[in-house]
Scaffold this active site. Structure first.
Site, mmCIF file in Angstrom:
data_model
loop_
_atom_site.group_PDB
_atom_site.id
_atom_site.type_symbol
_atom_site.label_atom_id
_atom_site.label_comp_id
_atom_site.label_asym_id
_atom_site.label_seq_id
_atom_site.Cartn_x
_atom_site.Cartn_y
_atom_site.Cartn_z
ATOM 1 N N GLU A 1 -24.235 -14.612 32.428
ATOM 2 C CA GLU A 1 -24.931 -14.970 33.668
ATOM 3 C C GLU A 1 -24.795 -16.456 34.038
ATOM 4 O O GLU A 1 -24.922 -16.730 35.243
ATOM 5 C CB GLU A 1 -26.424 -14.593 33.548
ATOM 6 C CG GLU A 1 -26.694 -13.113 33.536
ATOM 7 C CD GLU A 1 -26.276 -12.422 32.234
ATOM 8 O OE1 GLU A 1 -25.874 -11.246 32.294
ATOM 9 O OE2 GLU A 1 -26.326 -13.078 31.178
ATOM 10 N N ASP B 1 -29.728 -4.048 29.884
ATOM 11 C CA ASP B 1 -30.575 -3.724 28.735
ATOM 12 C C ASP B 1 -31.824 -2.991 29.195
ATOM 13 O O ASP B 1 -32.921 -3.551 29.256
ATOM 14 C CB ASP B 1 -30.940 -4.998 27.976
ATOM 15 C CG ASP B 1 -29.712 -5.691 27.415
ATOM 16 O OD1 ASP B 1 -29.783 -6.894 27.135
ATOM 17 O OD2 ASP B 1 -28.677 -5.013 27.268
ATOM 18 N N GLU C 1 -85.973 16.975 21.908
ATOM 19 C CA GLU C 1 -85.079 18.130 22.128
ATOM 20 C C GLU C 1 -85.701 19.468 21.700
ATOM 21 O O GLU C 1 -85.214 20.482 22.233
ATOM 22 C CB GLU C 1 -83.768 17.909 21.367
ATOM 23 C CG GLU C 1 -82.901 16.810 21.937
ATOM 24 C CD GLU C 1 -83.454 15.407 21.692
ATOM 25 O OE1 GLU C 1 -83.249 14.530 22.541
ATOM 26 O OE2 GLU C 1 -84.114 15.213 20.646
ATOM 27 N N ASP D 1 -88.750 9.924 23.417
ATOM 28 C CA ASP D 1 -87.519 10.158 22.666
ATOM 29 C C ASP D 1 -87.724 11.359 21.741
ATOM 30 O O ASP D 1 -88.826 11.893 21.610
ATOM 31 C CB ASP D 1 -87.214 8.885 21.865
ATOM 32 C CG ASP D 1 -85.796 8.853 21.312
ATOM 33 O OD1 ASP D 1 -84.994 9.749 21.637
ATOM 34 O OD2 ASP D 1 -85.492 7.920 20.549
ATOM 35 N N ASP E 1 -20.406 -9.929 27.723
ATOM 36 C CA ASP E 1 -21.860 -9.894 27.871
ATOM 37 C C ASP E 1 -22.379 -11.329 27.994
ATOM 38 O O ASP E 1 -21.636 -12.299 27.803
ATOM 39 C CB ASP E 1 -22.465 -9.191 26.645
ATOM 40 C CG ASP E 1 -23.912 -8.781 26.837
ATOM 41 O OD1 ASP E 1 -24.443 -8.926 27.949
ATOM 42 O OD2 ASP E 1 -24.515 -8.315 25.850
#
Length: 1724
Positions: A1322, A1426, A439, A436, A1319
Site C-alpha cells: 500500500e 484479509d 407464597e 414478604d 502483498d
C-alpha cells in the site's frame, strides 16, 4: 336444544397431525398412551409429544340453551361426569354441572349481573362433537382462540384445554424469570404455583400466580388477552402451532378473553376486569435504600448519613427482619435497635420516609422477656391455618423458628392482623409496609409433622413445578383455610394477605395513602400493592432479565415494580452496580437492596469521588426532575389502565422489529430508556423522532439497530418527538423537590407538534380523586387546565420551557394569559442543537397560557445543500468564516453549513471548438477563503474539454501558472479527437456562473454530469467539486467494503487512500479506484473516472448528487458513455488497459495458509488433498517460508520446500510464493537483496535538502538473532523484534532491474515457482511515517488541513505507512512527494513483478497483488484482502468482485472461509461452494487459527468440496473463454445481473447472485438461514428443452437441469436452467418442478462408447439445501466444458475430451464461443 349424547367405546382417530399441533396426552407417568385412547408416534426428538390426543377425543354437546346473548351448553364425555359451559361477553367458564367446585373468590371480579346490550366485537362458534369453540374477531373474522385443535379434559384433579392462537407474539404468564419478553413457542412449559424460590433464570415457578397472556396478532396492533381465573397449581405449554395448552389440577376453567385494537387497550380491559392499579404516594417514587442485616440501628444511620452527605437523591430507608427481636413480627430488637421508635422522626426531619417489613409466619416461642403476645392473641382468635382436621394449627418453620401461619382468608385473622399492626405503629412509627415470604413460605416440607398420603398432597398429576412436590417449601395441601383447602387457595395466600394488610394500613394511616409492597401476588393485587422481582443476584443476567419482568407486571396490573438494584445475593462489582444504578434510576420502584453477609452496595459506600456515585446522582437527579411525568403516568395507570413501564412494542407494534425488544423500555409513550446490560449492547431506535435527553440533540437514526456510544457513566435516554414532559427542579428528597419550580420539555415531532399531560395533587392523600382535590393539565402548544381543584401550598410556577427540534431561529416568542399578550425577551436559540430555551416565565400552575413563536424559513431545500464544512465540530462562527450559510436540520446527514448559490468560479470567453473546449475560470470575487489557511485558494484555473471518441470525453481543470502533480498512469486515448458531432453520443454545455460542466446523453436528453453547483473549491491541498447524478443508481468507487452493490445516496462518505486495513464498513482499503458507473432512469449507463492519485473521499447525497474531495493534484475526469453497463466496462478497460489473461492452471483451486510451521505441513496437506480426490492445482507459501520474513531467503524449517515444489510440479501442480516490498536492513551477514539495493540506490529516501538517508520503516522482517515472543502486545513486538526496513521505489527503471534480478536469482538458485503473490504494497509499515515516528519536512503533508473521515486516523496520512514528504522519482527522473504517489505504490510494484515473472519463467503465470489502482488489472489479479471468517463476508465478497469487474479486474476472489478468526463448519462449507465460482479460487487463513482447508473437516465436507469443484473444473473451458474475452474485449467475467438484464429494474439492486459471463447464474447460500423454493411467474410457461452432448470416449457423467428457483433468489425474465455436473454411472435428468409448470423435453445424444451406457429419467419435487448452491444456464447460449478427473490437476484435465451444453432460447437458437490455447504461453 338437546343434542345426542356420545355413547359406546370410542376408537381413537389418528390422522397425520403436524408436529406443532400435537396436544400432549401423556404429560405424566401414569397410564400408557394407548390405554388413554390416544395416538402413539415416536419421533427423533422429545420436544413434540410422542403420545397425543386423537381427533375424536373429548366431550360432545348434549344440550344447548341460549337465553338472550348468554349461552349455556351441557356437555357429556364418553364417561361421566358431565359439565356445563357458559359464555358471556368475553367470559367463558367450564364447570361441573352436578358438583360444586372451588372457584376463586376474587375481591374485584364479579360475574356479569345483567345481559349485555349492543353489538360485540367478537363471535363464538361452537363445535358439538367433539366439543370445542372458536372465538373470532367480528370485524376481520380472524380466529383468536380455537379449542378445536385438542380435546377438553375435565377430571376432578386434572383439567386440560388447548387452543390454537393466531401468532407467536405471546407475552405474559407468570411469575417466572423469562429471559425474553416474547415467549418461545417451541414446546416450552411454564408451571404456575406461588413459590419461594430464587429468580435465577430457570423455567421454575416463582412468587406470583398469573395465568394471563397477551397476544399481538399482527402489524395492525390488534391484540387480545386470555385470563384463566384459576388458582390451582397448573402448567401452561406453548407450542409451535402456535398454540397454548392449560393443565390445572383443580377448580374450574374460567376464561376471560379480552379484545383490543392495540396491546395497550388490552391491558386497559384486563385491569378494568381485575381492578385498576393503586396510585402510590408521590414520595414512594423517590430512591430507596435497604439491606438485610444492617446489624444495628447505628449502622442504618451511618448508611443514611453517608448518603445524605453526598447529596444523593434519596427518600426512603428500610429495615429488614434484623430490626425484630429474633425475627418475630410486631417486635423490635431492644438492644441493637433500641432507638427504633424514634427513627422515623430522625428521617422525617430531612424529608425522608421509613418502611419496615413483616412476614406472615408467627413464632410459637416466647419473647426474651416474656410471652409473645401477638402469637397468643392470634391463637385466641383462631387466626391460624389448620391441619386437615380444621382445628389444629399447622406448624412449620420460617425465620423466627417454629411458627404458625395466619389464615388471611379468615375474618377473625384479618381483625387480629389489623389489631397487631395498630399496636406496632403506636410503638414504632413508620410510613409504609413491606410484606414478604407470603407464597406462603415454609422451611419445612409441609409441616413439622410432614404431610399425609392423600390425593391433595399427592394428586394424580403434578404440574412441572419446582421440586415436583406441591408442599415443597410451603404447607401441606390438605391444610384448611376459610376459603378452602390449601390445595385450592395456596396461590391466593399473598393476595389474601394484601387484602388484610390494606385494611390494616387504612386503619393506621386513615386519610394518607401509604404503600404496600408484596412479594407474592395474584391478578388484582396491583389495586392495593406494588411488587419487587424477588431475591435476585448480582450478575449481568439478572440486570437484563429484570426488564422483561417489569414489562410483564405492567401487563399483570402492577405498575409499581422494580428489581433489587445491584442484586440481592452476592458481592457486586463496581461496574455492574454502576450500570444497575443507572437503569434502576428508571425502575418505577427504585430500591437498592442486598443480603446478609455481602458487602454494602449503597452508592455512597463506593466513595465520594467514585464514578458510580457520580453517575448514580446524575441519573437520580434526572429521575427526580421527571417525577411529575412519572407521577402522571401512575395517575393514568390508576384511572385508565395505562402501562407505566411500557414495552416498545406497545407504541410501535406496526414495526415487527419491536416485537422482541426487551433490553430497552419506555416510560409511558415518550421516554425511551436504553441501559447498558452487556459489554456490547446493540439498541433499537423505533420509528419516530428522538432527542437525546442529556444533549438535547436530535438523533439521526430511526427504525434501525444502532450501537449507541454509552461510556461508563452513561445510559441511553431519549425523548420521543411529540412529547411534552412536565419536569421539576430536583432535590435530595421529594418533600423538597415538590417545592421547586416546574418546567416543560417540549419535543417536536415530524409535524412540529407535541402534547402532554400533568396530574398534580398533594401526593399523599387517599381518595383525592373523588374529592376533586387535584390539578390536571393538558399541554399542546398551549397550556390548558382540564380540572383544577387543588391549590399547591408552594405556589408552584412553570419557570422554564425547553423546546427541542425548532428548525430555525424564532423571530419572536409570546405568552398569552387571560387575553394579555407578553413578549418573552429571555429566550435563547441554539442553532447547533436546534433548541429554543424559554426562561423566567412564571406561569402559575392551574392557569391557562398560550406560548407562541414565529420562525424564519430557510430558502434552500435541504437536499440542495452542499457541505461547506465536512470537517467535524462545525459551528455557526466557523461556517460563516468560510462565507457559507448556517442552517440546522432534523434530517440525518443534511449539512448544517452549506455553500451559497454563487460560491465557486466564473468562466470567461467560453467558445466550443470541434474537438472540445479550452478556457479559463476565475474564483468569484468577494468570496472568503475556503477556510484552510495552510491550503491557499488558487484564483485562476484552466479548463480543457476533449472529445476523444464517440463514447469518450475528458475534462481537465488545473493551475496554468504552477505545475501541479499529475498521475503518471498512461491511458489509451486516441491521438486525434472525434470532431464529427453526429457520431458523438454526448453533448457538452458549459455554465459560466457559477462555473460548471454539463454532459448530456444525446439520445435521451439525460443530464449525466452537472457540476454547475455551488462549492467548487480549488486550493493547494484541497479540491472539491460536486455534480448532480442522473439517478439514484451508482456503482463502484473503492477499495472499500460496501454492504450493497448499489450505493446508498443518503449522505454517505467513502474514503480512498491505500492502507493496510482489513475490510470494514467505511474503512478505506488496499486499493484506490475513483471510478463509478451510473445507471440512468432510461436504463442507459455511463462511467466516470477521476484520474487523481491523492487521498480523497466522495460523498453521496439524495439530491441525487456526488461530491469529490481530494488533497492535491488536478481534476482530470474521463467519461465513457456506454450505453449498456457491459459496454461501460469495455470502454473503461479500453481506456485504462484490458485485464490480464491468467494462465489456465491459475483457474484451478488453490490452497494457502499463513502459519505453516514447516514444509512437512505443506507436504502432508498435498497428500491429504490428493487422497481425498479434491481438485487442486496451486499451493502457496506465505511469509513463513522466509527466514525471519526476509524476501528471497529460505527458512531452515523449509529447506525441503524446493524439492517438494519440484515433486508437486512434476505431478502437474503449480506453486506460488509471496513477496513483500519492504526489505530488511539490519542483517549482520550479507543480505544480497538489501546490499545490492543500497548499491543501486533503489530505496525511497528523504529529499536531499532534508536528509540523504533512507526513509526507514518496519514491517515483517525481524532483527537477526532474536526469538520472537508472540504473546507480547503488537506494538512491543514491532519495537523490540522488527528490524529496520527499506522500501523500493518501483517507479524507477533501476528498481525494476534490481527487482527482476532478485526474483531471477531466487528462481534459478533457490526454488522454482509459477506465479507471484505481492502483498503489503500500500505500502504498509508497522510504524507511523518512519522509525521514531518523526517525519521530516513540512508537517502539513502528513497532517493536511482536511482529514478524510475514517480514512487516515487522527495520526494523519502517515498512519501505518511512510512519511508523506518521502521522495520518489518517476521513470523520467522527476522527483515527487510520496504524498502525491502513495496510492500508486502497489501499481508501480505490479508491472515490474509481472515483467519479472514472465521473463524468469518464460510462461504467463499469474501475479496477484493486494494494492491496486486503475490499470493494475493489466498485469495482475487481486484478492479482496484479509477478510474475516463470518457469514457477512460471503455476500460482501460478491459485491467486491462485481466492483473489481467494473475496475478492470477479471481475476478476483476472496479468501475462502476467511482469513481472520476460526471458521465455522456450515459457513466454511457454504463459502467453499461460493468460492468454487470465484475466478480466483483460494482458501487462505491466518496464523494461530485452526486449519480450514477442505480435508481438515470431515469426509462429508471433503465430498461436498470435491463435488462443487468438479463442477468448476468441468466448466473451466467456459471460464477461460470468458477470461480471454475480458483480456481481448474488456467484457466482465464476474458479471452483475443488471449487465445482462438492465431493462429489468429489479436487477439493479441485486448483489447476492452473480453471473459467469452471460450464461451461468450463480446463486449461493449466503446466510445461516433456511431458504424456501420460489417459482417466479416468469417460468410458469410451457417450455421445451434440448440437451446436445457429443462424447468421444467411454466416460459416464450426470447432468441435472432444474427449473426451480431455489433459495428465494431473484430469477430474471430471461429463463434459466439449474445446472449440476459431476461424475456418475449414468445420465440422468432431474427436474425440480413448481406445480404450475408444464414441461416437455427431448434429448439428442451422439455417443461413441466402448461400454454400456444407461439413461434414466427421474422427477424430483424438492431440492436438498445442504448439498450445493444453485447454478443456472441462460437460454440461447452454448457452454463449453471438459470432463474433470478429480484425481488430477489441470494439466491432466486439459487432456480430457470437451463437450458442449446448449440451452435453447424461445426461438430455438443458441450461440457460444470457445477460446483454447496452451494455457500459459506468452504473446497475443
Amino acid at each position: 336444544s338437546a343434542l345426542t349424547e356420545t355413547t359406546g367405546t370410542v376408537v381413537p382417530e389418528c390422522p397425520v397431525i403436524p408436529l406443532g399441533e400435537r396436544v400432549d396426552c401423556f404429560p405424566d407417568a401414569g397410564l400408557g398412551c394407548l390405554q388413554r385412547g390416544c395416538c402413539w408416534s415416536p419421533l427423533d426428538e422429545r420436544n413434540a409429544p410422542w403420545c397425543f390426543f386423537s381427533t375424536n377425543h373429548g366431550y360432545s354437546v348434549v344440550r344447548e340453551e341460549r337465553p338472550n346473548i348468554y349461552s349455556e351448553f351441557y356437555l357429556h364425555p364418553s364417561h361421566p361426569p358431565s359439565f356445563h359451559i357458559s359464555y358471556f361477553q368475553s367470559f367463558s367458564k367450564i364447570s361441573d354441572a352436578h358438583n360444586q367446585r372451588f372457584e376463586v373468590p376474587h375481591e374485584h371480579i364479579k360475574p356479569p349481573a345483567t345481559h349485555p346490550s349492543g353489538s360485540f366485537n367478537y363471535e363464538v362458534e361452537l363445535t358439538h362433537n367433539p366439543f370445542g369453540f372458536q372465538v373470532r374477531r367480528a370485524a376481520t373474522k380472524k380466529v383468536l382462540f380455537d379449542t378445536t385443535m385438542g380435546p377438553l379434559v375435565f377430571a376432578d384433579q386434572y383439567l386440560q384445554l388447548s387452543a390454537r392462537l393466531p401468532s407467536h407474539n405471546i407475552y405474559g404468564l407468570g411469575e417466572h424469570v423469562h429471559q425474553n419478553y416474547r415467549h418461545d413457542t417451541n414446546w416450552r412449559t411454564w408451571p404456575i404455583f406461588s413459590r419461594d424460590s430464587f429468580p435465577n433464570g430457570g423455567t421454575h415457578n416463582l412468587y406470583g400466580h398469573y395465568p394471563y397472556f397477551l397476544c399481538l396478532e399482527d402489524e395492525s396492533g390488534k391484540s387480545f388477552g386470555v385470563f384463566l381465573m384459576n388458582s390451582n397449581a397448573m402448567e401452561v405449554t406453548l407450542q409451535p402451532a402456535p398454540a397454548v395448552t392449560y393443565r390445572t389440577i383443580g377448580g374450574v376453567l374460567d376464561f376471560y378473553i379480552l379484545l383490543g385494537d392495540t396491546p395497550e387497550q388490552v391491558v386497559h380491559e384486563f385491569l378494568e376486569l381485575i381492578g385498576m392499579p393503586m396510585i402510590p404516594p408521590y414520595w414512594s417514587l423517590g430512591f430507596q435504600l435497604s439491606r438485610w442485616d444492617y446489624g444495628s440501628l447505628e449502622e442504618v444511620k451511618r448508611t443514611v448519613e453517608r448518603n445524605r452527605a453526598v447529596d444523593l437523591p434519596y427518600d426512603i430507608q428500610y429495615t429488614d427482619i434484623d430490626y425484630m427481636e429474633d425475627k418475630k413480627d410486631f417486635t423490635y430488637d431492644e438492644v441493637n435497635f433500641k432507638d427504633l421508635p424514634q427513627f422515623a422522626d430522625y428521617l422525617h426531619e430531612k424529608g425522608q420516609k421509613y418502611i419496615l417489613i413483616l412476614d406472615p409466619a408467627i413464632a410459637t416461642s416466647k419473647r426474651i422477656n416474656g410471652p409473645y403476645e401477638a402469637y397468643d392473641r392470634g391463637t385466641q382468635k383462631n387466626a391460624w391455618v389448620t391441619e386437615a382436621d380444621g382445628k389444629t394449627p399447622i406448624v412449620g418453620e420460617v425465620w423466627p423458628g417454629v411458627a404458625v401461619f395466619p389464615d388471611y382468608t379468615n375474618p377473625s385473622c384479618k381483625e387480629w392482623w389489623t389489631d397487631e399492626y395498630v399496636r406496632l405503629f403506636k410503638e414504632i412509627k413508620h410510613d409504609a409496609l413491606w410484606i414478604d415470604m407470603n407464597e406462603v413460605s415454609n422451611f419445612m416440607k409441609g409441616s413439622i409433622k410432614g404431610c399425609d398420603d392423600n390425593n391433595l398432597n399427592y394428586p394424580p398429576f403434578t404440574p412441572s413445578i419446582l421440586d415436583g412436590v406441591l408442599y415443597s417449601k410451603t404447607l401441606c395441601m390438605d391444610s384448611k383455610q376459610t376459603w378452602g383447602n390449601h390445595y385450592d387457595v395456596h396461590s391466593l395466600y399473598g393476595y389474601a394477605m394484601v387484602l388484610a394488610t390494606r385494611d390494616a394500613l387504612e386503619r393506621v394511616f386513615e386519610g394518607n395513602r401509604s404503600l404496600i409492597l408484596t412479594r407474592s401476588s395474584f391478578p388484582g393485587v396491583g389495586k392495593y400493592s406494588g411488587h419487587w422481582l424477588g431475591d435476585n443476584a448480582a450478575n449481568w443476567n439478572d440486570i437484563k432479565w429484570a426488564i422483561p419482568g417489569m414489562l410483564e407486571f405492567g401487563l399483570f396490573g402492577i405498575p409499581y415494580i422494580g428489581a433489587d438494584i445491584c442484586g440481592f445475593f452476592d458481592d457486586v462489582s463496581e461496574e455492574l452496580c454502576r450500570r444497575w444504578m443507572q437503569v434502576g434510576a428508571f425502575y418505577p420502584f427504585s430500591r437498592n437492596h442486598n443480603a446478609q453477609h455481602y458487602k454494602p452496595q449503597d452508592p455512597a459506600v463506593f466513595g465520594v469521588d467514585s464514578l458510580l456515585l457520580n453517575t448514580s446522582k446524575h441519573y437520580l437527579n434526572i429521575r427526580y426532575t421527571l417525577l411529575p411525568y412519572l407521577y402522571t403516568l401512575f395517575y393514568k395507570a390508576h384511572t385508565t389502565g395505562d402501562t407505566v413501564v411500557r414495552p416498545v412494542m406497545h407504541e410501535f407494534y406496526s414495526d415487527s422489529n419491536t416485537w422482541t425488544v426487551d433490553r430497552q423500555f419506555l416510560w409511558g409513550k415518550h421516554l425511551l430508556i436504553t441501559p447498558v446490560l452487556d459489554p456490547v449492547s446493540p439498541s433499537y431506535v423505533p420509528d419516530a423522532v428522538w432527542f437525546d435527553y442529556e444533549t438535547v440533540k436530535r438523533i439521526t437514526v430511526r427504525k434501525q439497530q444502532v450501537q449507541m456510544y454509552l461510556p461508563a457513566d452513561k445510559l441511553g435516554l431519549h425523548i420521543r418527538g411529540g412529547a411534552i414532559l412536565p419536569i421539576q427542579r430536583p432535590a435530595v428528597t421529594t418533600v423538597y423537590s415538590r417545592r421547586n419550580p416546574m418546567g416543560l420539555i417540549v419535543a417536536l415531532d415530524d409535524n412540529n407538534r407535541a402534547a402532554g399531560e400533568l396530574f398534580w395533587d398533594d401526593g399523599d392523600s387517599r381518595g383525592i380523586l373523588t374529592k376533586s382535590d387535584a390539578v390536571s393539565v393538558y399541554v399542546c402548544v398551549y397550556m390548558c387546565v382540564m380540572h383544577s381543584g387543588y391549590n399547591d401550598p408552594n405556589n408552584l410556577k412553570f419557570e422554564n420551557i425547553t423546546v427541542l427540534g425548532v428548525s430555525s431561529p424564532p423571530m419572536t416568542v409570546n405568552v398569552t394569559h387571560n387575553n394579555n399578550n407578553v413578549v418573552v425577551s429571555t429566550f435563547k436559540y441554539d442553532t447547533v442543537k436546534q433548541v429554543l430555551y424559554l426562561k423566567d416565565l412564571n406561569l402559575i400552575l392551574g392557569q391557562n397560557y398560550t406560548v407562541r413563536w414565529d420562525q424564519v424559513s430557510d430558502p434552500t431545500p435541504e437536499t440542495q445543500r452542499f457541505d461547506c464544512y465536512p470537517e467535524p465540530n462545525s459551528d455557526p462562527t466557523k461556517c460563516r468564516a468560510r462565507g457559507c450559510i448556517w442552517g440546522t436540520s432534523t434530517t440525518e446527514g443534511v449539512p448544517w453549513c452549506y455553500y451559497p448559490e454563487d460560491y465557486g468560479y466564473t468562466a470567461t470567453t467560453v467558445i466550443e471548438q470541434p474537438s472540445g473546449w479550452s478556457f479559463n475560470i476565475t474564483r468569484n470575487a468577494g468570496l472568503r477563503s475556503s477556510g484552510r489557511p495552510e491550503s491557499p485558494d488558487i484564483n485562476s484555473l484552466r479548463v480543457e474539454i476533449k472529445y476523444h471518441t464517440a463514447d469518450l470525453l475528458q475534462f481537465k481543470i488545473y493551475d496554468p501558472t504552477n505545475k501541479r502533480f499529475e498521475v503518471p498512469v498512461p491511458l489509451n486515448v486516441p491521438s486525434t479527437p472525434e470532431t464529427d458531432e453526429t457520431k458523438r453520443l454526448y453533448i457538452v454545455q458549459v455554465k459560466k456562473q457559477p462555473f460548471g460542466i454539463q454532459v448530456i446523453r444525446k439520445s435521451t436528453g439525460t443530464l449525466i454530469w452537472d457540476s454547475a453547483l455551488p462549492g467548487f473549491t480549488f486550493s493547494n491541498l484541497f479540491i472539491q467539486v460536486s455534480t448532480r447524478l442522473s439517478s439514484d443508481y451508482v456503482y463502484g468507487f473503492g477499495e472499500t467494503e460496501h454492504t450493497s452493490y448499489k450505493h446508498d445516496l443518503n449522505y454517505h462518505t467513502w474514503g480512498m487512500f491505500t492502507k493496510d486495513q482489513p475490510p470494514g464498513y467505511k474503512l478505506n482499503g488496499y486499493g484506490v479506484h475513483p471510478f463509478y458507473m451510473g445507471l440512468e432512469t432510461t436504463a442507459d449507463a455511463h462511467g466516470v473516472l477521476l484520474l487523481n492519485s491523492n487521498a480523497m473521499d466522495v460523498t453521496f447525497q439524495p439530491t441525487p448528487a456526488l461530491t469529490y474531495r481530494t488533497l492535491g493534484g488536478i481534476l482530470d475526469f474521463y467519461i465513457v458513455m456506454g450505453p449498456t453497463p457491459e459496454l461501460v466496462v469495455e470502454e473503461y478497460t479500453a481506456l485504462i488497459g484490458r485485464p490480464v489473461l491468467p494462465a489456465y492452471w491459475s483457474l484451478g483451486f488453490q490452497l494457502c495458509r499463513y502459519g505453516y510451521a514447516n514444509d512437512t505441513e505443506i507436504a502432508d496437506l498435498y497428500r491429504e488433498m490428493r487422497a481425498a480426490g479434491i481438485p487442486y492445482d496451486v499451493q502457496y507459501a506465505d511469509i513463513d517460508y522466509m527466514e525471519r520474513q526476509l524476501d528471497f531467503v529460505l527458512d531452515s524449517q523449509f529447506q525441503g520446500l524446493p524439492a517438494l515444489v519440484d515433486h508437486m510440479r512434476g505431478e502437474g501442480m503449480r506453486f506460488i510464493f509471496i513477496l513483500d516490498p519492504a526489505i530488511g536492513a539490519n542483517e549482520t551477514t550479507t543480505y544480497t537483496a538489501f546490499d545490492r539495493g543500497v548499491e543501486e540506490d533503489v530505496f525511497i529516501k528523504w529529499p536531499k535538502q532534508l536528509s540523504n538517508d533512507i526513509v526507514w520503516g518496519k514491517v515483517w522482517p525481524d532483527f537477526p538473532g532474536v526469538v520472537v515472543n508472540e504473546s507480547v502486545d503488537w506494538d512491543t513486538q514491532v519495537e523490540i523484534y522488527r528490524s529496520y526496513a527499506a522500501f523500493p521505489d518501483f517507479f524507477m527503471n533501476r528498481t525494476a532491474t534490481w527487482w527482476h534480478r532478485e526474483i531471477s536469482d531466487f528462481y534459478n538458485k533457490t526454488m522454482k515457482f509459477d506465479g507471484l503473490w505481492i502483498d503489503m504494497n500500500e505500502p504498509s509499515s508497522f510504524v507511523h511515517g518512519t522509525v521514531g515516528e518523526k517525519c521530516l519536512g513540512p508537517p502539513v503533508y502528513d497532517n493536511p488541513p482536511y482529514i478524510l473521515p475514517k480514512t487516515t486516523n487522527h495520526r494523519g496520512l502517515n498512519h501505518k505507512t511512510l512519511c508523506m514528504n518521502s521522495q520518489q522519482h518517476l521513470s523520467d527522473g522527476t522527483p515527487v512527494k510520496h504524498y502525491d504517489v502513495h496510492n500508486l505504490y502497489g501499481w508501480s510494484h505490479t508491472k515490474p513483478t509481472y515483467d519479472a515473472l514472465l521473463s524468469v519463467t518464460g510462461k504467463r503465470g499469474i501475479v496477484v497483488t493486494r494494492s491496486t489502482y486503475p490499470s493494475s488489472g493489466k498485469w495482475a489479479g487481486h484478492w479482496l484482502g484479509d477478510n474475516n471468517s463470518s457469514w457477512d463476508q460471503l455476500y460482501k465478497s460478491i459485491i467486491g468482485m462485481m466492483e473489481f469487474s467494473l475496475f478492470g479486474f477479471s481475476y478476483t476472489g476472496a479468501d475462502i472461509c476467511g482469513f481472520f478468526n476460526p471458521a465455522e463448519f456450515e459457513m466454511c462449507l457454504r463459502w467453499t461452494q461460493l468460492g468454487a465460482f470465484y475466478p480466483y479460487s483460494r482458501n487462505h487463513n491466518g496464523k494461530f487459527n485452526p486449519r480450514q482447508d477442505p480435508v481438515s473437516w470431515n469426509a462429508s465436507f471433503s465430498e461436498a468440496s470435491r463435488d462443487v469443484l468438479n463442477i468448476r473444473y468441468t466448466l473451466l473451458p467456459y471460464l477461460y473463454t470468458l477470461m480471454f474475452y475480458a483480456h481481448s474485449e474488456g467484457s466482465t467475467v464476474v458479471r452483475p445481473l443488471l449487465h445482462e438484464f438492465v431493462s429489468d429494474r429489479k436487477t439493479w439492486d441485486i448483489h447476492r447472485q452473480f453471473l459467469w459471463g452471460p450464461a451461468l447464474l450463480i446463486s449461493p447460500v449466503l446466510d445461516e438461514v433456511t431458504y424456501t423454493c420460489h417459482c417466479p411467474s416468469a417460468v410458469r410457461n410451457h417450455l421445451s428443452l434440448s440437451l446436445i452432448l457429443s462424447l468421444s470416449q467411454s466416460l459416464s457423467f450426470s447432468v441435472s437441469l432444474s427449473l426451480s428457483h431455489a433459495f428465494s433468489i431473484y430469477l430474471s425474465l430471461s429463463l434459466f436452467l439449474n445446472l449440476s455436473l459431476s461424475l456418475s454411472l449414468s445420465l440422468s435428468l432431474s427436474f425440480s418442478l413448481c406445480l404450475s409448470l408444464s414441461l416437455s423435453f427431448s434429448m439428442y445424444l451422439s455417443l461413441s462408447l466402448s461400454h454400456s451406457f444407461s439413461i434414466s429419467l427421474s422427477l424430483s419435487l424438492s431440492h436438498t439445501l445442504s448439498q450445493s448452491l444453485s447454478l443456472s444456464i441462460s437460454l440461447s447460449l452454448i457452454l463449453s466444458f471438459s470432463f474433470s478427473d478429480c484425481l488430477s490437476p489441470l494439466p491432466f484435465s486439459r487432456k480430457n475430451p470437451l463437450g458442449l451444453i446448449v440451452a435453447l432460447s424461445d426461438n430455438g437458437t443458441a450461440q457460444g464461443s470457445l477460446f483454447w490455447d496452451d494455457g500459459e504461453g506468452i504473446g497475443e
